[in-house]
Design an enzyme around this catalytic site. Sequence first.
Site, mmCIF file in Angstrom:
data_model
loop_
_atom_site.group_PDB
_atom_site.id
_atom_site.type_symbol
_atom_site.label_atom_id
_atom_site.label_comp_id
_atom_site.label_asym_id
_atom_site.label_seq_id
_atom_site.Cartn_x
_atom_site.Cartn_y
_atom_site.Cartn_z
ATOM 1 N N GLY A 605 -35.377 3.881 11.770
ATOM 2 C CA GLY A 605 -33.674 3.140 11.716
ATOM 3 C C GLY A 605 -33.202 3.199 10.922
ATOM 4 N N GLU A 606 -34.593 1.901 10.048
ATOM 5 C CA GLU A 606 -34.872 2.037 8.416
ATOM 6 C C GLU A 606 -34.071 2.528 8.006
ATOM 7 O OE1 GLU A 606 -37.991 -0.752 5.402
ATOM 8 O OE2 GLU A 606 -38.461 0.011 7.607
ATOM 9 N N SER A 607 -33.378 2.485 6.364
ATOM 10 C CA SER A 607 -32.987 3.445 6.177
ATOM 11 C C SER A 607 -33.420 3.732 5.022
ATOM 12 C CB SER A 607 -30.987 2.710 4.940
ATOM 13 O OG SER A 607 -31.835 1.197 4.284
ATOM 14 N N ILE A 610 -35.352 6.677 6.925
ATOM 15 C CA ILE A 610 -34.886 7.532 6.553
ATOM 16 C C ILE A 610 -34.616 8.156 4.886
ATOM 17 C CG2 ILE A 610 -32.125 8.624 7.148
ATOM 18 C CD1 ILE A 610 -31.824 6.442 8.812
#
Length: 1392
Positions: A605-607, A610
């Site tokens: 979930g962490e940008s 990603i």
Amino acid sequence: MKKPRDRNREEEEEGGNQNGCISCCGRKKDAAKSKRKELGLSCMLNTEVGAVLAVIRRPQDPNTQYISLHDDHYDSAVQQSLKSLRALIFNPQQEWRTIDPSIYLSPFLDVIQSDDIPAAATGISLSAILKIVKFEIFDEKTPGAKDAMNSIVTGITGCRLEKTNQVSEESVMMKILQVLTGIMKHPASDLLTDQAVCTIVNTCFQVVQQSAGRGDLLQRNARFTMHELIQIIFSRLPDFEVNDDNSESDTEDADGNALDSGYGLRSAVDIFHFLCSLLNVVELVETEGTSYHTADEDVQLFALVLINSAIELSGDGIGKRPKLLRMVQDDLFHHLIHYGTSSSPLVLSMICSTVLNIYHFLRRFVRLQLEAFFSFVLLKNVALGSSMQLQEVGLEGMINFCRQSTFIIEAYANYDCDPPCRSLFEEVGKLLCKHSFPGSGPMTSIQIQAFEGLVILIHNIADHVDKEDDSTPSGPYPVEITEYKPFWMEMPKEDLEEWVEHIRLRKAQKRKILIASNHFNRDEKKGLEYLMLSQLVSDPPDPKCFAFFFRHTPGLDKMMIGEYLGNPDDFHIQVLREYTQTFEFSGMVLDSALRRYLETFRLPGESQKIQRILEAFSDRFYDQQSLEMFASKDTVLILCYSLIMLNTDQHNPQVKRKMTEEEFIKNNRAINGGKDLPREYLSELFHSISTHEITVFGQSGSVEMSPSRWIELMNRSKKVQPFILCDFDRRIGRDMFACIAGPSIAALSAFFEHADEDELLHECIDGLISMARIAQYGLEDTLDELVASFCKFTTLLNPYATAEETLFAFSHDMKPRMATLAVFTIANHFGDSIRGGWRNIVDCLLKLKRLKILPQSVTEFDITSSSADAPGHSKSESSVMSSNHDHKCSKRPGTSILSRFSHFVSLESIEESVSLGMSEYEQNQKIIKQCQIGNIFSNSSSLPDESLLNLGRSMIFAAGGKGQKFSTPVEEEETVGFCWDLIVAIALANIHRFQAFWPYFHDFLLGVAQFPLFSPIPFAEKAIVGLFKVCLRLLSSCQVERIPEENLFKSINLMWKLDKEILDTCCEFIIQSVSNIINEYPANLQTQLGWKSVLHLLSVCGRHPETYDQSVEALIKLMSDATHVSRTNYAYCIDCAFGFVALKNSPLEKNLKILDLLSNSVTLLIQWYKNACSEPGNSYSTTSSASVSSLEDYSKGPNFGLNLFIKLGEALRKTSLARREEIRNRAIIALRKSFLLAEELELTSTNCINCFNLVIFAMVDDLHEKMLEYSRRENSEREMRSMEGTLRIAMELLKDVYMQYLKQIAENPDFRTFWLGVLRRMDTCMKADLGTYGETLLKEVVPDLLRNMTAKMKEEEILVPNEGDDLWEITYIQIQWIAPSLKEEIFPEDEM
């Protein structure tokens, strides 16, 4: 008269003339035959031409006899050509075979292609061409044959049927089919072009399609013809020349063949492509106002039949043609897998047959495709089949593969031993086990089918592992990983031995990887540490190791993978790059590649995480794109973000306003290096995402063969090692079975429990034997489990059933009897691999014994008589052992075993047994006889040590009562005795390696003694009897080693020490055995423990009146002969002799004889002493004065002579205290004789003094004390006087020995003390107080003894006045105190 030589010449000339005439006649006949043939062909052509003309001229209106004027001149060119042919028919200028076929084919082809010709004329023309083709008027060498063949194809496929009806049209179409087949079968068919052949096939298929709405006969004929055409074409495939076959174009390589030698590979490629395309034909189905497209099942089946034929006839020829091979690898397999998951049972069955054919011929090229087929079709349908029919078909397809002799080994080597691949063999085996496991209800067809497949699979392994002529070692199991080797690296099969070890290692690595995955899912750190501990990761760690672990390990937590890959640590980033490198994106659209990538893990979930992951993906995707659409990797990265945002927008229910296509395209403007991406490309991406969601979070669910997955599979297939062809290796086969052994045994046991039909029970037994055949090669635990599983079906181990219930169940149910026979059959043939399973087998055997259904011959052993046999020729221990005594079965016992079970199953119905007049007992006896129980023990010599130890342990523990419940003491005694009979049988059969197993047996006996609530009776009683039987055999075998004898006597001593009353109850047998040992095998009894035990038991047996005589005779014989009396056993002989002499009420003459033998035995001491001194390098002497701590020390050391002599003296000293005077006196006489003989032992002064202290002084003191004791008793004067007389003799012995060894004694520094000791004892005897019985008679003896002793001392100048020596004064004082009357005599005044 002509000479003989001339006559021979004339005969030869005549023979030559005759031969010439014969050849001339032959030529004439051939010419006539050829002429008739030519005439026949002319007549045939004339007839066909006439028939065509007649039909053309026939009015179309049947009521009119003449042709209309309009029809009279229509198609005059066709008629003219026919008439021209008729004019030529009977006037040919040459043979028909040499005439251009177009001359007589063209008229008929014109008729066929004409628009206005009636169907009847077309049909006759087709028949004419068919005759021309079948009669082979021309061949491939005929001028113009090639053009003629191709013109026929053109004419037939251009047939016009304008003026016809349905019936006539069907007739013409059937004739067209016949002509097409005839053309392809014609010798000149090789001259057809690729286009012509494709046209023929296409025309035939058109007829197939058009016949769908017509008669069934036409459709059948059309399909048959199509099948025949495919067979003809692809049967020629191996003969096709491959000139430019490596070219990528489908048209480049066929031109040369088409122009020169006829049709070839191009037509085969086109036709095969056409057949594959038929699998994807869909039809529109309308139901309840809705319509949808579905596959045309009829066309699919037809196409599969044709494809099967093509593959069957082409064989491995397809593998040599890259175009065809690529078509099989890609198009065909993709269709087969796609429709295999969503088709009818019939289509699935044909698909399975097709893949099986591909496996046979092309498996080297379809490794990943085969894995995909099993994963997405067979395993899926069988495990999660939407219908029972699909499950059955899938199961049958799977079983068909297992029936192939090499499939399971190749599947195991290619997939199970490859960590990135699925374990196909293991999954197939376990799936068969799962589906064959019966439920609570009646058995279903699927369960029976699955069980039959499981048995087939096991038979296949067993037949290859257990080969009669295979000497391959089974090797260690399991394989240990000792060093790091990359688990994703494959090894080509060049050196067989190295390759076998390599794949076994890879399988071990794969097993460890799965264990690591379980650890990883619970704790990431522990999982990765386990990889390192298991040598699966290099040191220092290689990022590629973790990448392949994450990529190819099934069952890993996808969220944890995503978190690891997104970690900013440098090493994690390296792992991410290596992980992304495992994907093959060539040929994929961006959204398909992204889908495939994100399927393997859950996007964190962490940008920032990603971004790192998508950057790695973008780099890989950009590098593998052949199209120059993207300006840079940044374009791919931006578009990936855009696709993920679009995916969320389109499929998140919380988003109310959805993005439109125009908005999506607008959002992605100028992202390609400042330019726009093609609108069509973005539009395609938009619709793909809108229609199918990207699983960005790695959701789990049923995995489908998506297009992206298929493209990646094809990309991987170009790099992966080809499918490895291999034969069975015993090590691999054993490892294979080990993977499925547990579920297989469970399934087999459960199926046997629920099966009722004889045939199914027989299959269970077949599977059981095959499992045992495999398990014997290193899978001992599996074999034990197998034995334990089937022992429970014998009903013999049910602890809750009474004996009557057990016997009833065994006698009235075939299943327990089959299980019993199976268990003992395994014990007979595979006993060398049984370990803990022996306990179950022994328990079954003992239960049979208690049920009294064992034959009498099994329980009666005749071992005592065999003990006297010559070494190495032992008799069998029971008649069962002597009968049917076969050696250990060869490595392939399956056939003989199964034939026995076949006979058993066919004859074991209760009704038939009753009809044969067999009682219930006789039926049981028959079964037990087939079990050949005796052979288990008589053939135990062939068992390896570990198996033998387990068998012995089971028997000993059973004899000790472990696991046994006895209802009565009699039953306990019988059972224990039976167990010991079997233990003895085992020991006797393995006497040649006694030392290898008996120490462990002794430990087992010690373990039995520690059982709680253990009662030594009757265990120890039976043990003593059995152990002595073994002892006799051991001694009779002339064992060179001493250790086996010592170990056995340890066990014998252990048994009688458990309860000493056993010696009383078993004394008769013990004395018999001991006597045999002493009389027959004394030379073979070599150890101290052996002699100690034998002589001790001999002494004990002498205490019993019924065994005394035999015991004493044995001892007397041993000591009389003296041959076998040695330094080893001398001390024990003395103890034994003393034991006999000390017995009350024993015969006097025997005791006196024993005492004489003891005194004479000193000569043996002298002999041993002299021999020891004469040996080179030895310096034995009798100077030591060390004391002896144990009997074992008497015969050891340099002073062994003194030790043994003192031992003898002490025994005689003790005997001098016997109740009977004769024995006491004889003991002292024997002692005097012993001392007289002992001079040759060269005793030193110290030794002499020791002998006096230990023997003579002690004897005098004891006798004096005994005399005083009697003097204090009432009415004991006789005993007192008797003891006094013995003491007198002892004192005389003291005097005699003193005088004998005076010189040696006088040299000792302690002589003064010693002499005082002598005088003190003289004084004690002189002044003995006898109380009321008066004075002692010793007063008369002592002075004489002193007189003689002092005279001797004076004579030797020992007792003389001497300054510095007070011996004279001390003696004077003592004599004055002891016997004053001797003072003047011994010490005259002139000497004082």
